[in-house]
Design an enzyme around this catalytic site. Structure first.
Site, PDB file in Angstrom:
ATOM      1  N   TYR A  54       0.828  -1.220   0.000  1.00  0.00           N
ATOM      2  CA  TYR A  54       0.000   0.000   0.000  1.00  0.00           C
ATOM      3  C   TYR A  54       0.863   1.271   0.000  1.00  0.00           C
ATOM      4  O   TYR A  54       0.353   2.367  -0.194  1.00  0.00           O
ATOM      5  CB  TYR A  54      -0.943   0.058   1.215  1.00  0.00           C
ATOM      6  CG  TYR A  54      -1.837  -1.144   1.416  1.00  0.00           C
ATOM      7  CD1 TYR A  54      -2.052  -2.084   0.405  1.00  0.00           C
ATOM      8  CD2 TYR A  54      -2.491  -1.340   2.629  1.00  0.00           C
ATOM      9  CE1 TYR A  54      -2.864  -3.189   0.611  1.00  0.00           C
ATOM     10  CE2 TYR A  54      -3.308  -2.438   2.832  1.00  0.00           C
ATOM     11  CZ  TYR A  54      -3.488  -3.364   1.825  1.00  0.00           C
ATOM     12  OH  TYR A  54      -4.296  -4.456   2.039  1.00  0.00           O
ATOM     13  N   HIS A 119       1.274 -11.550   2.620  1.00  0.00           N
ATOM     14  CA  HIS A 119       0.136 -10.897   1.955  1.00  0.00           C
ATOM     15  C   HIS A 119      -0.639 -11.843   1.037  1.00  0.00           C
ATOM     16  O   HIS A 119      -1.865 -11.791   0.975  1.00  0.00           O
ATOM     17  CB  HIS A 119       0.653  -9.695   1.157  1.00  0.00           C
ATOM     18  CG  HIS A 119      -0.384  -8.661   0.856  1.00  0.00           C
ATOM     19  ND1 HIS A 119      -0.100  -7.323   0.842  1.00  0.00           N
ATOM     20  CD2 HIS A 119      -1.698  -8.754   0.552  1.00  0.00           C
ATOM     21  CE1 HIS A 119      -1.198  -6.645   0.543  1.00  0.00           C
ATOM     22  NE2 HIS A 119      -2.180  -7.490   0.361  1.00  0.00           N
ATOM     23  N   GLN A 172      -6.164 -13.491   6.761  1.00  0.00           N
ATOM     24  CA  GLN A 172      -6.955 -12.343   6.291  1.00  0.00           C
ATOM     25  C   GLN A 172      -7.408 -12.645   4.865  1.00  0.00           C
ATOM     26  O   GLN A 172      -6.586 -12.780   3.968  1.00  0.00           O
ATOM     27  CB  GLN A 172      -6.111 -11.062   6.322  1.00  0.00           C
ATOM     28  CG  GLN A 172      -6.921  -9.854   5.920  1.00  0.00           C
ATOM     29  CD  GLN A 172      -6.111  -8.554   5.861  1.00  0.00           C
ATOM     30  OE1 GLN A 172      -6.083  -7.907   4.821  1.00  0.00           O
ATOM     31  NE2 GLN A 172      -5.460  -8.195   6.948  1.00  0.00           N
ATOM     32  N   SER A 242     -12.562   3.568   4.810  1.00  0.00           N
ATOM     33  CA  SER A 242     -13.231   4.759   4.282  1.00  0.00           C
ATOM     34  C   SER A 242     -12.326   5.958   4.501  1.00  0.00           C
ATOM     35  O   SER A 242     -11.661   6.055   5.533  1.00  0.00           O
ATOM     36  CB  SER A 242     -14.573   4.998   4.985  1.00  0.00           C
ATOM     37  OG  SER A 242     -15.124   6.198   4.491  1.00  0.00           O
TER      38      SER A 242
HETATM   39  N1  NAP Z   1      -5.031  -8.909   2.234  1.00  0.00           N
HETATM   40  C1  NAP Z   1      -5.440  -8.469   1.064  1.00  0.00           C
HETATM   41  O1  NAP Z   1      -5.092  -8.994   0.005  1.00  0.00           O
HETATM   42  C2  NAP Z   1      -6.385  -7.297   1.027  1.00  0.00           C
HETATM   43  C3  NAP Z   1      -7.064  -6.974  -0.178  1.00  0.00           C
HETATM   44  C4  NAP Z   1      -7.955  -5.894  -0.159  1.00  0.00           C
HETATM   45  C5  NAP Z   1      -8.151  -5.169   1.009  1.00  0.00           C
HETATM   46  N2  NAP Z   1      -7.456  -5.482   2.155  1.00  0.00           N
HETATM   47  C6  NAP Z   1      -7.620  -4.716   3.413  1.00  0.00           C
HETATM   48  O2  NAP Z   1      -9.012  -4.587   3.726  1.00  0.00           O
HETATM   49  C7  NAP Z   1      -9.374  -3.204   3.768  1.00  0.00           C
HETATM   50  C8  NAP Z   1     -10.793  -3.001   3.287  1.00  0.00           C
HETATM   51  O3  NAP Z   1     -10.967  -3.504   1.981  1.00  0.00           O
HETATM   52  P1  NAP Z   1     -11.232  -2.559   0.729  1.00  0.00           P
HETATM   53  O4  NAP Z   1     -10.666  -1.213   1.028  1.00  0.00           O
HETATM   54  O5  NAP Z   1     -10.742  -3.255  -0.464  1.00  0.00           O
HETATM   55  O6  NAP Z   1     -12.817  -2.525   0.593  1.00  0.00           O
HETATM   56  P2  NAP Z   1     -14.064  -2.144   1.538  1.00  0.00           P
HETATM   57  O7  NAP Z   1     -13.640  -1.799   2.904  1.00  0.00           O
HETATM   58  O8  NAP Z   1     -15.063  -3.232   1.349  1.00  0.00           O
HETATM   59  O9  NAP Z   1     -14.668  -0.879   0.801  1.00  0.00           O
HETATM   60  C9  NAP Z   1     -14.040   0.375   0.761  1.00  0.00           C
HETATM   61  C10 NAP Z   1     -14.845   1.258  -0.183  1.00  0.00           C
HETATM   62  O10 NAP Z   1     -16.177   1.431   0.327  1.00  0.00           O
HETATM   63  C11 NAP Z   1     -16.459   2.820   0.497  1.00  0.00           C
HETATM   64  N3  NAP Z   1     -17.187   2.962   1.776  1.00  0.00           N
HETATM   65  C12 NAP Z   1     -16.678   2.812   3.021  1.00  0.00           C
HETATM   66  N4  NAP Z   1     -17.619   2.966   3.966  1.00  0.00           N
HETATM   67  C13 NAP Z   1     -18.770   3.214   3.306  1.00  0.00           C
HETATM   68  C14 NAP Z   1     -20.093   3.460   3.739  1.00  0.00           C
HETATM   69  N5  NAP Z   1     -20.418   3.477   5.041  1.00  0.00           N
HETATM   70  N6  NAP Z   1     -21.037   3.694   2.783  1.00  0.00           N
HETATM   71  C15 NAP Z   1     -20.713   3.663   1.461  1.00  0.00           C
HETATM   72  N7  NAP Z   1     -19.458   3.435   0.995  1.00  0.00           N
HETATM   73  C16 NAP Z   1     -18.492   3.212   1.918  1.00  0.00           C
HETATM   74  C17 NAP Z   1     -15.121   3.521   0.528  1.00  0.00           C
HETATM   75  O11 NAP Z   1     -15.201   4.807  -0.018  1.00  0.00           O
HETATM   76  P3  NAP Z   1     -14.715   6.116   0.819  1.00  0.00           P
HETATM   77  O12 NAP Z   1     -13.295   5.890   1.211  1.00  0.00           O
HETATM   78  O13 NAP Z   1     -14.916   7.222  -0.157  1.00  0.00           O
HETATM   79  O14 NAP Z   1     -15.664   6.188   2.003  1.00  0.00           O
HETATM   80  C18 NAP Z   1     -14.251   2.627  -0.359  1.00  0.00           C
HETATM   81  O15 NAP Z   1     -14.431   2.987  -1.716  1.00  0.00           O
HETATM   82  C19 NAP Z   1      -8.315  -2.524   2.901  1.00  0.00           C
HETATM   83  O16 NAP Z   1      -8.245  -1.122   3.110  1.00  0.00           O
HETATM   84  C20 NAP Z   1      -7.076  -3.301   3.298  1.00  0.00           C
HETATM   85  O17 NAP Z   1      -6.602  -2.842   4.550  1.00  0.00           O
HETATM   86  C21 NAP Z   1      -6.600  -6.548   2.164  1.00  0.00           C
END
Ligand code: NAP
Length: 286
Positions: A54, A119, A172, A242
């Site tokens: 990241y 990861h 994870q 978010s």
């Molecule tokens: N281990 C891995 O391979 C892996 C892969 C992917 C993710 N991750 C981890 O998991 C975390 C979360 O996953 P993610 O970021 O992919 O997806 P997520 O948390 O499912 O979704 C994030 C998205 O949803 C929006 N959002 C957040 N809260 C909201 C709400 N209450 N209402 C409407 N929209 C909302 C955000 O926009 P805004 O920011 O504009 O609010 C952002 O675009 C990552 O940040 C990372 O730390 C790990």
């Protein structure tokens, strides 16, 4: 079915003295990571999930420092993707660099992270072993409290029996109503490996789903909140991301209401298996 899981819970980890806050704040694609982490800490998050990939470990470190929150009250997880030069020592050096960025320590106190993960399993059997040996060494020298994996399928976890001295405390993986990962989660449960759920709200791409909308309306909640609550009630540790402080708070607004058994069964029917996944990570790669 309904549980009294609270976002303030600290979840015990098997084989460790540490506990993980039940909800985490993810910083993948965070636009201004330092500001976002400070806002998340103000909203009450104490568990931050970053990764070398990241490129914001240093921003997380800055935010921790500026926040003034005692280090022991925070839970910081990061990840390494691939081994360096196919060498345990070079990989260990890369892990130490991450720790230095996140928590360089202070005075007599040595810096550390709470959790360091592999990861993805994508580096193959040999690569995974190198990564794990380096992580075990980092843990041994106190650079991380615990170690774990991410995106590991059942086979990858099973294979660890042949090279791991330490069992991962967590896996994870992408988990949400449209990708429920039943097989690997059942394996994790049998080994007491905690499941942290990434992309728990499917990046807001499925919030118009009529089942989630109807359940949300019944409880006076947004469909994204229904998805996070589902994750908590299943016993997972969701990591919503978010950049928006109001959404950060909404994603933490999980106490004082419960999905009913009927709600949970309706959501159970939304599973699309791997077809419902948004990240093409290879849980089944060799
Ligand atoms: N281990 C891995 O391979 C892996 C892969 C992917 C993710 N991750 C981890 O998991 C975390 C979360 O996953 P993610 O970021 O992919 O997806 P997520 O948390 O499912 O979704 C994030 C998205 O949803 C929006 N959002 C957040 N809260 C909201 C709400 N209450 N209402 C409407 N929209 C909302 C955000 O926009 P805004 O920011 O504009 O609010 C952002 O675009 C990552 O940040 C990372 O730390 C790990």
């Amino acid at each position: 079915m309904a549980s009294s899981y609270s976002v303030k819970d600290l979840v015990p980890l098997t084989g460790s003295n540490a506990k993980m806050p039940r909800i985490g704040y993810g910083v993948y694609k965070s636009t201004d990571c330092k500001t976002a982490v400070l806002a998340a800490l103000s909203a009450g998050y104490r568990h931050i999930d970053t990764a070398q990939f990241y490129k914001n470990e240093a921003d997380v470190g800055e935010a921790i420092k500026v926040s003034g929150i005692p280090r022991k009250e925070l839970y910081i997880a990061t990840k390494i993707q691939y081994p360096v030069e196919n060498s345990v020592e070079s990989t260990l050096e890369s892990l130490r660099e991450s720790v230095l960025k996140i928590d360089p320590g202070e005075g007599e106190r040595k810096g550390y992270v709470d959790l360091f993960l592999v990861h993805t399993p994508s580096s193959g059997r040999e690569g995974r072993e190198i990564l794990w040996r380096a992580l075990e060494s980092l843990r041994e020298e106190g650079g991380t409290v615990d170690i774990g994996v991410s995106n590991y399928g059942t086979e990858h976890l099973f294979q660890m029996n042949s090279y791991a001295s330490i069992t991962p405390v967590c896996n994870q993986i992408e988990v949400h109503p449209f990708c429920q990962q039943k097989e690997v989660i059942s394996f994790c449960k049998s080994k007491d490996i905690v499941v942290t759920a990434y992309a728990p709200i499917v990046r807001n791409r499925r919030s118009d789903n009529p089942v989630l909308v109807a359940i949300g309306q019944k409880h006076g909640k947004h469909p994204t909140q229904v998805m996070i609550k589902w994750s908590l009630q299943k016993g997972y540790l969701p990591l919503p991301k978010s950049d928006n402080p109001e959404r950060m708070k909404a994603n933490m607004d999980m106490d004082g209401w419960e999905l009913t058994e009927g709600d949970m069964s309706e959501i159970e029917q939304l599973d699309e298996g791997q077809g419902g996944a948004i990240c093409p990570y290879p849980l089944n790669c060799p």
